[in-house]
Structures are given as structure tokens and as C-alpha cells.
Design a protein around this motif. Structure first.
Motif, short mmCIF file in Angstrom:
data_model
loop_
_atom_site.label_atom_id
_atom_site.label_comp_id
_atom_site.label_asym_id
_atom_site.label_seq_id
_atom_site.Cartn_x
_atom_site.Cartn_y
_atom_site.Cartn_z
N ALA A 120 -0.84 8.30 -14.20
CA ALA A 120 -2.42 8.00 -14.15
C ALA A 120 -2.44 6.54 -13.32
O ALA A 120 -3.23 6.47 -12.71
CB ALA A 120 -3.06 8.06 -15.23
N ARG A 121 -1.65 5.66 -13.94
CA ARG A 121 -1.83 4.29 -13.38
C ARG A 121 -1.54 4.15 -11.99
O ARG A 121 -1.92 3.21 -11.31
CB ARG A 121 -0.95 3.32 -14.26
N HIS A 122 -0.73 4.99 -11.53
CA HIS A 122 -0.17 5.05 -10.09
C HIS A 122 -0.85 6.15 -9.37
O HIS A 122 -0.31 6.16 -7.94
CB HIS A 122 1.38 5.25 -9.93
N VAL A 123 -1.99 6.84 -9.76
CA VAL A 123 -2.69 7.70 -8.89
C VAL A 123 -3.37 6.84 -7.88
O VAL A 123 -4.02 5.66 -8.10
CB VAL A 123 -3.67 8.69 -9.68
N THR A 124 -3.24 7.05 -6.68
CA THR A 124 -3.95 6.58 -5.62
C THR A 124 -4.51 7.62 -4.46
O THR A 124 -4.27 7.51 -3.33
CB THR A 124 -2.81 5.70 -4.60
N SER A 125 -5.03 8.57 -5.14
CA SER A 125 -5.85 9.34 -4.35
C SER A 125 -7.36 9.81 -4.96
O SER A 125 -7.45 9.76 -6.08
CB SER A 125 -5.05 10.86 -4.42
N GLY A 126 -8.13 9.45 -4.02
CA GLY A 126 -9.56 9.66 -4.20
C GLY A 126 -10.46 8.83 -3.57
O GLY A 126 -10.01 8.70 -2.45
N HIS A 149 -6.60 0.98 3.92
CA HIS A 149 -6.04 2.27 4.40
C HIS A 149 -4.61 2.56 4.91
O HIS A 149 -4.12 3.25 4.73
CB HIS A 149 -6.99 2.55 5.42
N GLU A 150 -4.16 1.39 5.58
CA GLU A 150 -2.61 1.27 5.97
C GLU A 150 -1.79 1.34 4.81
O GLU A 150 -0.90 1.90 4.78
CB GLU A 150 -2.38 0.11 6.80
N GLU A 151 -2.17 0.60 3.63
CA GLU A 151 -1.63 0.46 2.20
C GLU A 151 -1.72 1.84 1.48
O GLU A 151 -0.97 2.16 0.68
CB GLU A 151 -1.79 -0.62 1.65
N GLU A 152 -3.07 2.69 1.37
CA GLU A 152 -3.39 3.32 0.59
C GLU A 152 -4.12 4.31 1.19
O GLU A 152 -5.16 4.66 1.32
CB GLU A 152 -4.34 2.86 -0.43
N PRO A 153 -3.42 5.24 2.10
CA PRO A 153 -3.93 6.22 3.07
C PRO A 153 -4.63 7.43 2.43
O PRO A 153 -5.38 8.26 3.02
CB PRO A 153 -2.78 6.89 4.13
N SER A 154 -4.36 7.61 0.92
CA SER A 154 -5.00 8.91 0.28
C SER A 154 -6.14 8.21 -0.26
O SER A 154 -7.11 9.27 -0.98
CB SER A 154 -3.95 9.20 -0.83
N ILE A 310 -10.33 3.05 -8.28
CA ILE A 310 -11.05 1.88 -8.26
C ILE A 310 -10.60 0.51 -8.53
O ILE A 310 -10.97 -0.16 -7.99
CB ILE A 310 -12.38 2.43 -9.12
N ARG A 311 -9.74 0.63 -9.49
CA ARG A 311 -9.16 -0.89 -9.79
C ARG A 311 -8.27 -1.11 -8.78
O ARG A 311 -8.22 -2.35 -8.41
CB ARG A 311 -8.35 -0.23 -11.09
N ARG A 312 -7.44 -0.33 -8.17
CA ARG A 312 -6.55 -0.72 -6.91
C ARG A 312 -7.49 -1.11 -5.97
O ARG A 312 -7.05 -2.29 -5.24
CB ARG A 312 -5.92 0.47 -6.54
N THR A 313 -8.65 -0.53 -5.42
CA THR A 313 -9.47 -1.02 -4.58
C THR A 313 -10.11 -2.26 -4.74
O THR A 313 -10.12 -3.14 -3.95
CB THR A 313 -10.71 0.14 -4.50
N PHE A 314 -10.69 -2.33 -6.03
CA PHE A 314 -11.22 -3.82 -6.62
C PHE A 314 -10.34 -4.71 -6.21
O PHE A 314 -10.76 -5.84 -5.99
CB PHE A 314 -11.67 -3.37 -7.92
N ASP A 315 -8.88 -4.59 -6.73
CA ASP A 315 -8.07 -5.86 -6.88
C ASP A 315 -7.49 -6.01 -5.42
O ASP A 315 -7.57 -7.18 -4.99
CB ASP A 315 -6.80 -5.36 -7.72
N PHE A 316 -7.48 -5.13 -4.47
CA PHE A 316 -7.20 -5.39 -3.38
C PHE A 316 -8.41 -6.33 -2.42
O PHE A 316 -8.02 -7.35 -1.87
CB PHE A 316 -7.10 -4.22 -2.54
#
Length: 326
Positions: A120-126, A149-154, A310-316
Motif C-alpha cells: 500500500a505504501r508503494h501504490v503509485t496509481s490514482g 509525471h515522468e517519475e510517476e506516470p500512473s 496523495i502523500r507521494r504527490t504532496f512530498d514531491f
């Protein structure tokens, strides 16, 4: 851990043969699940499989005294001995063997939970909905979103350009980039930088009208101002220069249009420093002019901050915006 002893043999008497009496079987004490230390099960299984506290400690990378203490604690909680010492290590008691399968099931369940949480911590789709002022949406975020988007295309991004302070409490957006500190207690906000405002103009305008050398020179220039927003007029009045609506022949409250007017060479304007860097041919003027700064905040609702996407996007965004504005 109990010590292993020879089988007891009753002494014979003159009146008859010796009798043998089997000791009563130990019965585990019922435990309260709420107070049971489940972490001890891992140590129990390690010693059970290794046949030695020392070997178990070496295999799982633990300290031998720690494992011995764990076994003692588990025996105290259960109220029965689990291992007996032998010359080569330890041997499980009947009770230990009877609970081994249940302990393995417990360990398998814990590992399954761990794998699920790790996944779950590594889910990068949404999808993440970001709201920002029109200026930030037009000049600050596009390149950052491209890099993201280049880092997280999903991960899909929905960008809402609005000068309204969207209410994250009502989930109008997941993340907000704002120049005011959010006041709601349910929001988590991080201040990223202080945004500097600078006076600037296009080189074409300066070639035509000359470069102002001191603030008072603005009276001889075409200054761009807001329509209903009177902050520029008030600023000039503070500097001792008369200014009213008719002083500014070109006016707009749309901040993106305002920046594009500066880029077109329509006059001298006041825009965030990061915008100047994105307007070809526009250069700062009057560096000694002291203008206010505005804090840049990144906000997210407490409840959805735990979402991996959301956490991944926020931190980025936090790291990248701080780098752009710092």
C-alpha cells in the motif's frame, strides 16, 4: 526455561515394591488477548526451529539475552514451561509443540499484514486534484507536473486554477498551493517559501521608455495596475507619489493576463520573481525597491494525507516548489 531431570523413581520399602506416580500435566494459563505480547511469538518460533537460543539469535540477528528474556516472558504469560535445557541446546516441551502450529499461523498472518502495508505504501496509481492560484497554475506548476509525471506516470493530475481559497474540508481538491496560511484545524499545511515580488518590464519597453533609476521615476512610466485591486496605487501613494485610477492606463485583475501584459511590453509591472524567470525578455528593475513578500503554503486534509498517492504527490511538490522559490 525448565531444567530437564531424570524420571522420578519411588524408593522401595520393606513392605512392597516401589510405586510410580506421573506428575500432573501442566495446563496453560488462559491469557488476555488485549495484554498478550504478540512480538514474543517470533522469538519463540526462532528458538523452536533452531533448537538453541544462541543459534536462533544468530539466524534472526538478535541478541541472545534478548531471546532468553522473550522466552521467559512468554512462559510467564502462559504459565507453563516451553523449553527444557539439554546438553546441546533446548528441547520443546509438549506444550510448546502443541502451540507451534498456531504460532506459525500467527506469524504468517503478521507477515501477510506487513506485505499488504508495504504494498500500500508503494501504490503509485490514482488521481490527485491540485488547486492553485492562476499565477502558480500557469507559471509555477506546469514544469513541476511534467517532471512529476515522468517519475510517476500512473498518477493522474487534475489542476484547478483558481484564486478562490478552495475548501479542502469539502474535498474540492486534494492538495492546495496557496499564498495564505490555511486556517482550518483539519488541514496539514507546510510553509515552503516566501515569494518575492519584483518590479519588472520587457526589454522592448525599457529600450523605448528608458529604465527607471529610482522609485520616483515610476511617475514618468506606464505602470500596469489592477482594476478593482488597488494595492499598486496604494503602494505608490505610500512612496509619496500621487496615484489614482486614471494614473494607470492599462488595468486588469487577472494575474496571468497581467504577467502577459508585462511580457508584451505594455509597461512596468509587479509580479512574483519566479514569474519573471518564465517571461522571455522581461527583466527586473528598481532592485532597491522594497516590496512585500507572500508566503507559499502547501496544504492537504489530515485524513487523506495517509493516502500513498496523495502523500507521494504532496512530498514531491513540497520539495520541488521549495527548490523553485528558495
Amino acid at each position: 526455561m525448565a531444567s530437564r531431570t531424570p524420571s522420578a523413581t519411588a524408593a522401595g520399602t520393606a513392605s512392597g515394591p516401589a510405586s510410580r506416580t506421573a506428575p500432573p500435566a501442566a495446563v496453560p494459563t488462559p491469557i488476555d488477548p488485549a495484554g498478550f505480547n504478540w512480538a514474543l511469538v517470533r522469538s519463540f518460533l526462532a528458538v523452536l526451529d533452531a533448537g538453541s537460543v544462541m543459534r536462533a539469535a544468530r539466524q534472526i540477528g538478535a541478541q541472545q539475552p534478548t531471546l532468553s528474556r522473550h522466552i521467559a516472558e512468554l512462559e510467564a504469560q502462559l504459565g507453563v514451561p516451553l523449553f527444557e535445557r539439554t546438553g546441546r541446546g533446548v528441547a520443546p516441551t509438549a506444550i510448546a509443540q502443541s502451540i507451534a502450529e498456531a504460532a506459525r499461523q500467527m506469524q504468517a498472518g503478521a507477515e501477510a499484514v506487513s506485505r499488504a502495508l508495504t504494498g500500500a505504501r508503494h501504490v503509485t496509481s490514482g488521481t490527485v486534484r491540485i488547486t492553485a492560484s492562476t499565477t502558480a497554475a500557469a507559471f509555477l506548476l506546469p514544469q513541476l507536473i511534467l517532471r512529476f509525471h515522468e517519475e510517476e506516470p500512473s498518477i493522474q493530475i487534475e489542476l484547478v486554477a483558481s484564486n478562490e481559497v478552495s475548501n479542502l474540508l469539502r474535498r474540492e481538491a486534494d492538495i492546495a498551493v496557496r499564498m495564505v496560511q490555511p486556517a482550518q484545524d483539519a488541514l496539514v499545511a507546510r510553509k515552503l517559501a516566501d515569494v518575492a515580488i519584483v518590479a519588472c518590464a520587457h526589454e522592448r519597453y525599457l529600450l523605448r521608455a528608458g529604465t527607471p533609476r529610482r522609485p520616483q521615476d515610476l511617475q514618468q512610466h506606464r505602470v500596469l495596475a489592477g482594476d478593482r485591486d488597488e494595492s499598486i496605487a496604494q503602494g505608490m501613494q505610500t512612496l509619496g507619489m500621487p496615484a489614482q485610477r486614471s494614473t494607470f492606463p492599462v488595468r486588469t485583475d487577472d494575474l496571468v493576463a497581467y504577467a502577459k501584459l508585462v511580457e508584451a511590453g505594455a509597461g512596468i509591472g509587479f509580479v512574483p520573481r519566479y514569474v519573471v524567470a518564465r517571461l522571455p525578455g522581461v527583466v527586473p528593475v528598481l532592485p532597491e525597491l522594497k516590496l512585500p513578500t507572500f508566503p507559499c503554503w502547501l496544504a492537504v486534509h489530515r485524513e487523506i494525507r495517509a493516502s500513498p498517492v496523495i502523500r507521494r504527490t504532496f512530498d514531491f511538490l513540497a520539495a520541488e516548489i521549495r527548490g523553485e522559490l528558495g
